[in-house]
Enzyme design. Sequence first.
Site, PDB file in Angstrom:
ATOM      1  N   ASP A 349      17.743  31.657  66.283  1.00  0.00           N
ATOM      2  CA  ASP A 349      18.435  31.916  65.015  1.00  0.00           C
ATOM      3  C   ASP A 349      19.041  30.644  64.447  1.00  0.00           C
ATOM      4  O   ASP A 349      20.028  30.697  63.711  1.00  0.00           O
ATOM      5  CB  ASP A 349      19.527  32.969  65.232  1.00  0.00           C
ATOM      6  CG  ASP A 349      20.557  32.519  66.286  1.00  0.00           C
ATOM      7  OD1 ASP A 349      20.231  31.622  67.077  1.00  0.00           O
ATOM      8  OD2 ASP A 349      21.667  33.077  66.300  1.00  0.00           O
ATOM      9  N   GLU A 350      18.442  29.498  64.746  1.00  0.00           N
ATOM     10  CA  GLU A 350      18.943  28.213  64.268  1.00  0.00           C
ATOM     11  C   GLU A 350      18.039  27.679  63.154  1.00  0.00           C
ATOM     12  O   GLU A 350      16.837  27.532  63.337  1.00  0.00           O
ATOM     13  CB  GLU A 350      19.027  27.208  65.416  1.00  0.00           C
ATOM     14  CG  GLU A 350      20.059  27.593  66.465  1.00  0.00           C
ATOM     15  CD  GLU A 350      20.109  26.595  67.611  1.00  0.00           C
ATOM     16  OE1 GLU A 350      21.113  26.583  68.342  1.00  0.00           O
ATOM     17  OE2 GLU A 350      19.131  25.841  67.788  1.00  0.00           O
TER      18      GLU A 350
END
Length: 452
Positions: A349-350
């Site tokens: 989720d970066e």
Amino acid sequence: MMINTRLKLLLFISLFLTTTILLTFAGLRHIQQENLQQLSHIMQLESSIDVLRSRLWALQEFQDEEVLTQTLNAHQQLKAKLAEAQFLAPATKVLTTNLNRQADSLAALLKLTQQHMSSPPQRGITSARGMLTTRFNITIQSMSEDLTSLQRLVIDSLAEQQSQILSSTILFLLAGSVISLLVTMSTLKAFRESLHRMKMGISKLSQGDLDSHIEIVHQNELAILAQKFNAMTHKLKETTIRKEALQGEVAAQTKQLKRQTQKLKYVAEHDDLTGLYSRSAFERQIDTAIARCQRTQMHAAMLFIDLDKFKQVNDSLGHDNGDKVLSTAARRIQSAVRSSDICGRLGGDEFVVWLEPINDIEEVTIVIDKIIRQISPPIVCGRTTVSLTVSIGVAMYPRDELSRLSLIKVADDNMYQAKQVKGNSHRFTEQVARQVDKHQVDESQIDESQLG
């Protein structure tokens, strides 16, 4: 030379040309099937690497024995696929050997991970866990790049083989046509006076009329010659038709190969789930952007964006809904920035965003506020909705750092500081933050003086 001998020679040339075209077609088809088989196997290798990448990410996140078992199984499947890659062309031996070596390195890293499973979890890039994660990422990325090189090598080999076969075929056809023309012209010259009908027929043939036909008046040796000539023109017509069909097939195959090449290039440079730049492609784009900023003396900013509590979404709603949340977040982030800015996904989720050009820090703050507004609306996942918040770390170029790796590290560190604040927060480095605070104080003083 006897007429009968001349006719035999012409017939042999016609058969030779026909056979050459048929063999060329068969050879091209065989090469195509062989290379398609190789590309199919390479795609299977790529799928195995993607599975292993996801397992490694889960292992570093959860440090769980079950995830470790799944990771080891995915590694064994990859090794099995690599063992089946021995049928690839000899020119790919270096790459396949390198892939096997990197797979062995992954096995060693998995053993180290298993040894550290009982140790307390540590954070930070310099911790044992962080260094293992870095080594995993570097090795997996290197394998992906080698696999891309392997795909390109197979495609280039196919194009080169096709080019060689077509060049050889054209030379044979040209030589055969020249020989056929010479034999025909010598026959016309030898029987110019007595073979007027033959002259007219061959004249039409030399002008490209493959439908020419010599009318047989008398049943004699000349009649036999005329019959052979008519058979020859028919063969040449068939050869021409097949040649045109072959050229059409080659053109279609070339067009298909170009489409496949473009598709492979897009897959290699973009993340499958979000459509944003992959890590390697984003890094190449940033290197180019930094060089451009150095040349033009422009300022830029690196945003490191992390979705808060995304692991809870995955655990509670499942990976399918998690993927939906990630793809929606990616679209919203991209819609919040300019088309000239660069968006990428580092993994999980970066996300990272490169803003260029940036005239002052206020512009960065405005973009961050826009990203937060765009990403805040709830996302419908089945019967429930998910509201996202983000933590954003900022690194300013050239004020904070000058290199890509250093900028990403600064932005990553600031993101972890932003995570200490609950929901939708962002952090600059201390020196940049002081300048932002000073600018805000100056603006408030101006407003007070105007009100006074």
